[in-house]
Enzyme design. Structure first.
Site, PDB file in Angstrom:
ATOM      1  N   GLY A 129       0.839  -1.202   0.000  1.00 29.05           N
ATOM      2  CA  GLY A 129       0.000   0.000   0.000  1.00 29.05           C
ATOM      3  C   GLY A 129       0.870   1.245   0.000  1.00 29.05           C
ATOM      4  O   GLY A 129       2.073   1.185  -0.275  1.00 29.05           O
ATOM      5  N   ASN A 130       0.270   2.380   0.297  1.00 28.93           N
ATOM      6  CA  ASN A 130       1.054   3.613   0.411  1.00 28.93           C
ATOM      7  C   ASN A 130       0.404   4.541   1.431  1.00 28.93           C
ATOM      8  O   ASN A 130      -0.647   4.230   1.983  1.00 28.93           O
ATOM      9  CB  ASN A 130       1.231   4.283  -0.962  1.00 28.93           C
ATOM     10  N   ARG A 131       1.031   5.670   1.679  1.00 31.73           N
ATOM     11  CA  ARG A 131       0.609   6.548   2.778  1.00 31.73           C
ATOM     12  C   ARG A 131      -0.507   7.522   2.418  1.00 31.73           C
ATOM     13  O   ARG A 131      -0.859   8.368   3.219  1.00 31.73           O
ATOM     14  CB  ARG A 131       1.818   7.372   3.258  1.00 31.73           C
ATOM     15  N   ALA A 181      -3.128   7.897  -5.160  1.00 32.52           N
ATOM     16  CA  ALA A 181      -1.753   7.388  -5.215  1.00 32.52           C
ATOM     17  C   ALA A 181      -1.836   5.940  -5.690  1.00 32.52           C
ATOM     18  O   ALA A 181      -2.255   5.056  -4.935  1.00 32.52           O
ATOM     19  CB  ALA A 181      -1.118   7.477  -3.836  1.00 32.52           C
TER      20      ALA A 181
END
Ligand SMILES: Cc1cc2nc3c(=O)[nH]c(=O)nc-3n(C[C@H](O)[C@H](O)[C@H](O)COP(=O)(O)O)c2cc1C
Length: 399
Positions: A206-208, A273
């Site tokens: 995943g990402n932030r 994102a």
């Protein structure tokens, strides 16, 4: 509200959520509004006058017999473009429904022809009480705009309906009531949040990304009259109930949803994102630690932004760039704007991780030739409106 500076009167009442309304006032000021706060006596038990004056940048009055020479008890209401009551207590809903006028806030509201936006907040039992239901129905019948309440954690350990609407929703409702409907007729698709690429049934890459910026864009665009479709990956924040949303998980899901929505879109804003890579072979079983350290091979995901940019379909395309290089920030961002075929690139520096999950950001805008055209530092709501101002100008010249 960067197109003009409306005068917003904020009636602050005595609920615990008053502290959250401080950030609503801050947003409105950042958005160019002239904000005047008129608190109830109870409200001043929750938030101090000094805070309200400092944040609104205007003096705060709360008694009818103050400023009599300038007829203050009606003057503020007469000059308001919009009045917001937030948080609106059960007591104040009752006072509004019956037209009481025994406080400065109430005389101000009664003496005004401006649109009234009310954001109630209270415990579920108070909200569901027949008296409150009847007062709310009366206000709705009179054309008052109600924002929320939402469902979620309340003051104590309890949760349920009665939670103050999110600040971005309240700001959007105020803006909508101010009559800035410059995006009517536009079909806008906004992507937001982060994608999740599965490794096995329980793990993912995943990402932030929190989704705050995309939600602010969708909410603001809707408030300005656009028809909005939000395509959202993983989010760290609640989704406003009034938005039409398609939920996705992976980059491939995002691509399918964006392609479907793109067909009828005038504007696509790619704030999500999206993972550049996915796992080549997703394990159908949870990877066991006992099997040793796994070797995970990644393959490239489709570049959805570049795909849209290459279509040259007449759709106004907004891309986002998160750059970690401080020294070469502008160079990388301008290069991305040119390579991806976007009409507008919104670049933010994420070098210190401060942007992820924050309500504030600092962005630079580049046109499709990579020329820096604008910059905004402030809340993500004010950034959203600035981006929409560019879209509004494009609309004026292309439609
Ligand atoms: C700690 C505390 C929290 C309160 N929170 C709320 C609330 O969230 N909603 C509400 O309707 N009343 C709440 N009340 C009750 C109001 O403060 C009370 O009804 C008061 O008379 C409201 O006055 P006003 O509407 O003039 O501000 C709370 C009271 C206390 C002491």
């Amino acid at each position: 509200m960067s197109l003009h500076s409306p005068r917003v009167v904020v009636g602050l009442t005595g609920g615990i959520a008053a502290y959250k309304v401080v950030s609503v006032i801050r947003e409105l000021v950042a958005d160019g509004c002239d904000v005047h706060v008129v608190p109830s006596e109870s409200a001043l038990n929750f938030v101090g006058r000094a805070t309200l004056e400092a944040i609104s940048r205007n003096p705060v009055h709360d008694t009818i017999f103050d400023g009599v020479a300038e007829v203050r008890h009606v003057a503020l209401g007469q000059s308001a473009d919009v009045i917001l009551v937030a948080p609106a207590t059960a007591n104040t809903l009752s006072a509004l429904a019956t037209g009481r006028a025994d406080t400065l806030m109430l005389t101000t509201i009664l003496a005004s022809r401006a649109p009234l936006v009310v954001a109630p907040a209270m415990h579920t039992e108070m909200w569901e009480n027949a008296a409150t239901r009847s007062n709310v129905a009366t206000l709705r019948e009179r054309g008052v705009t109600l924002v929320g309440p939402g469902v979620g954690r309340l003051t104590g350990t309890d949760s349920g309906i009665g939670r103050l609407a999110e600040p971005a929703e309240i700001v959007a409702a105020v803006r909508a009531s101010c009559g800035t409907h410059d995006l009517v007729g536009l079909n806008i698709v906004v992507t937001t949040g982060g994608t999740r690429e599965p490794i096995d049934p329980v793990r993912f890459i995943g990402n932030r990304s929190s989704g705050i910026q995309g939600i602010a864009l969708a909410t603001a665009a809707q408030a300005r009259g656009a028809t909005v479709t939000l395509i959202a990956g993983a989010l760290d924040v609640p989704l406003p109930s009034q938005l039409t949303c398609v939920r996705v998980e992976t980059a491939e899901d995002m691509r399918s949803a964006v392609r479907a929505a793109h067909a009828t879109a005038d504007v696509v804003i790619m704030a999500a994102a999206i993972s550049d890579y996915r796992v080549e072979t997703v394990s159908s079983e949870k990877l066991k630690k006992s099997a040793g350290v796994p070797e995970i091979r990644l393959v490239e995901n489709p570049d959805i932004l570049a795909e849209l940019g290459s279509l040259k379909s007449g759709t106004f395309l907004v891309g986002f760039a998160a750059e970690t290089s401080v020294e070469r920030f502008a160079e990388f961002a301008a290069d991305k704007a040119r390579r991806k075929g976007v009409d507008l690139l919104v670049a933010n520096s994420v070098a210190d991780n401060a942007v992820f999950g924050s309500q504030d950001t600092d962005v630079h805008l580049f046109d499709g030739r990579g020329v820096a055209v604008d910059s905004v530092r402030g809340s993500k709501v004010s950034v959203a409106h600035r981006i929409l101002d560019h879209i509004s100008r494009w609309k004026d010249t292309h439609q």
